[in-house]
Design a protein around this motif. Structure first.
Motif, PDB file in Angstrom:
ATOM      1  N   ARG A 181      -9.942 -69.535  36.123  1.00 27.27           N
ATOM      2  CA  ARG A 181     -11.087 -70.122  36.810  1.00 27.27           C
ATOM      3  C   ARG A 181     -10.628 -71.033  37.941  1.00 27.27           C
ATOM      4  O   ARG A 181      -9.606 -71.689  37.856  1.00 27.27           O
ATOM      5  CB  ARG A 181     -11.952 -70.928  35.838  1.00 27.27           C
ATOM      6  N   ALA A 182     -11.431 -71.060  39.003  1.00 27.23           N
ATOM      7  CA  ALA A 182     -11.123 -71.892  40.162  1.00 27.23           C
ATOM      8  C   ALA A 182     -11.499 -73.345  39.869  1.00 27.23           C
ATOM      9  O   ALA A 182     -12.360 -73.625  39.042  1.00 27.23           O
ATOM     10  CB  ALA A 182     -11.902 -71.399  41.373  1.00 27.23           C
ATOM     11  N   ASP A 183     -10.838 -74.271  40.550  1.00 26.95           N
ATOM     12  CA  ASP A 183     -11.168 -75.685  40.441  1.00 26.95           C
ATOM     13  C   ASP A 183     -12.170 -76.059  41.519  1.00 26.95           C
ATOM     14  O   ASP A 183     -12.152 -75.518  42.628  1.00 26.95           O
ATOM     15  CB  ASP A 183      -9.911 -76.544  40.605  1.00 26.95           C
ATOM     16  N   CYS A 184     -13.027 -77.005  41.216  1.00 28.44           N
ATOM     17  CA  CYS A 184     -14.016 -77.513  42.162  1.00 28.44           C
ATOM     18  C   CYS A 184     -13.279 -78.224  43.301  1.00 28.44           C
ATOM     19  O   CYS A 184     -12.350 -78.989  43.067  1.00 28.44           O
ATOM     20  CB  CYS A 184     -14.953 -78.487  41.454  1.00 28.44           C
ATOM     21  N   LEU A 214     -14.461 -80.514  45.192  1.00 26.73           N
ATOM     22  CA  LEU A 214     -14.850 -81.918  45.317  1.00 26.73           C
ATOM     23  C   LEU A 214     -14.283 -82.797  44.204  1.00 26.73           C
ATOM     24  O   LEU A 214     -13.734 -83.865  44.467  1.00 26.73           O
ATOM     25  CB  LEU A 214     -16.376 -82.040  45.346  1.00 26.73           C
ATOM     26  N   CYS A 215     -14.423 -82.364  42.962  1.00 28.41           N
ATOM     27  CA  CYS A 215     -14.015 -83.223  41.841  1.00 28.41           C
ATOM     28  C   CYS A 215     -12.815 -82.701  41.056  1.00 28.41           C
ATOM     29  O   CYS A 215     -12.234 -83.427  40.266  1.00 28.41           O
ATOM     30  CB  CYS A 215     -15.190 -83.437  40.892  1.00 28.41           C
ATOM     31  N   GLY A 216     -12.456 -81.429  41.242  1.00 30.63           N
ATOM     32  CA  GLY A 216     -11.300 -80.875  40.547  1.00 30.63           C
ATOM     33  C   GLY A 216     -11.596 -80.284  39.183  1.00 30.63           C
ATOM     34  O   GLY A 216     -10.695 -79.751  38.537  1.00 30.63           O
ATOM     35  N   ALA A 276     -15.301 -72.141  49.343  1.00 32.02           N
ATOM     36  CA  ALA A 276     -15.230 -73.462  48.724  1.00 32.02           C
ATOM     37  C   ALA A 276     -16.089 -73.444  47.471  1.00 32.02           C
ATOM     38  O   ALA A 276     -17.312 -73.409  47.549  1.00 32.02           O
ATOM     39  CB  ALA A 276     -15.706 -74.527  49.702  1.00 32.02           C
ATOM     40  N   LEU A 277     -15.454 -73.475  46.308  1.00 30.82           N
ATOM     41  CA  LEU A 277     -16.175 -73.354  45.046  1.00 30.82           C
ATOM     42  C   LEU A 277     -16.432 -74.724  44.435  1.00 30.82           C
ATOM     43  O   LEU A 277     -15.586 -75.606  44.463  1.00 30.82           O
ATOM     44  CB  LEU A 277     -15.370 -72.492  44.071  1.00 30.82           C
ATOM     45  N   CYS A 301     -21.393 -80.565  40.828  1.00 31.91           N
ATOM     46  CA  CYS A 301     -21.297 -80.740  42.276  1.00 31.91           C
ATOM     47  C   CYS A 301     -22.236 -79.788  43.019  1.00 31.91           C
ATOM     48  O   CYS A 301     -22.785 -80.157  44.056  1.00 31.91           O
ATOM     49  CB  CYS A 301     -19.857 -80.553  42.742  1.00 31.91           C
ATOM     50  N   GLU A 302     -22.444 -78.581  42.497  1.00 32.13           N
ATOM     51  CA  GLU A 302     -23.402 -77.659  43.106  1.00 32.13           C
ATOM     52  C   GLU A 302     -24.795 -78.268  43.091  1.00 32.13           C
ATOM     53  O   GLU A 302     -25.520 -78.223  44.085  1.00 32.13           O
ATOM     54  CB  GLU A 302     -23.425 -76.320  42.349  1.00 32.13           C
TER      55      GLU A 302
END
Length: 74
Positions: free
Chosen positions: A37-40, A42-44, A56-57, A62-63
């Motif tokens: 899975r990808a990391d966010c 903004l917050c990781g 940019a996921l 954050c979404e």
């Protein structure tokens, strides 16, 4: 009409789950769970999206926050 406490109504049973679509390599959910899975950005935190997805996921929190910011930017 009489109102009885929930305990008097008897045990609740879970609804039956539908059969899963089995294809080569396990179910679709098993294949999704196995992929990294990808990391966010903004917050990781870990997102719901696979790491191979471009762009940019964002994680669900954050979404939601980003949607709130853009919805009020008249």
């Amino acid at each position: 009409m009489s109102l009885t406490p929930a305990a008097d109504r008897g045990p609740r049973t879970a609804a039956p789950t539908p059969p899963q679509d089995r294809t080569e390599g396990g179910t679709q959910q098993e294949r999704q769970d196995a992929s990294p899975r990808a990391d966010c950005v903004l917050c990781g935190e870990v997102t719901e999206h696979p790491a191979s997805r471009p762009g940019a996921l964002l994680c669900p929190v954050c979404e939601w926050q980003e949607a709130q910011r853009s919805a009020c930017s008249g």
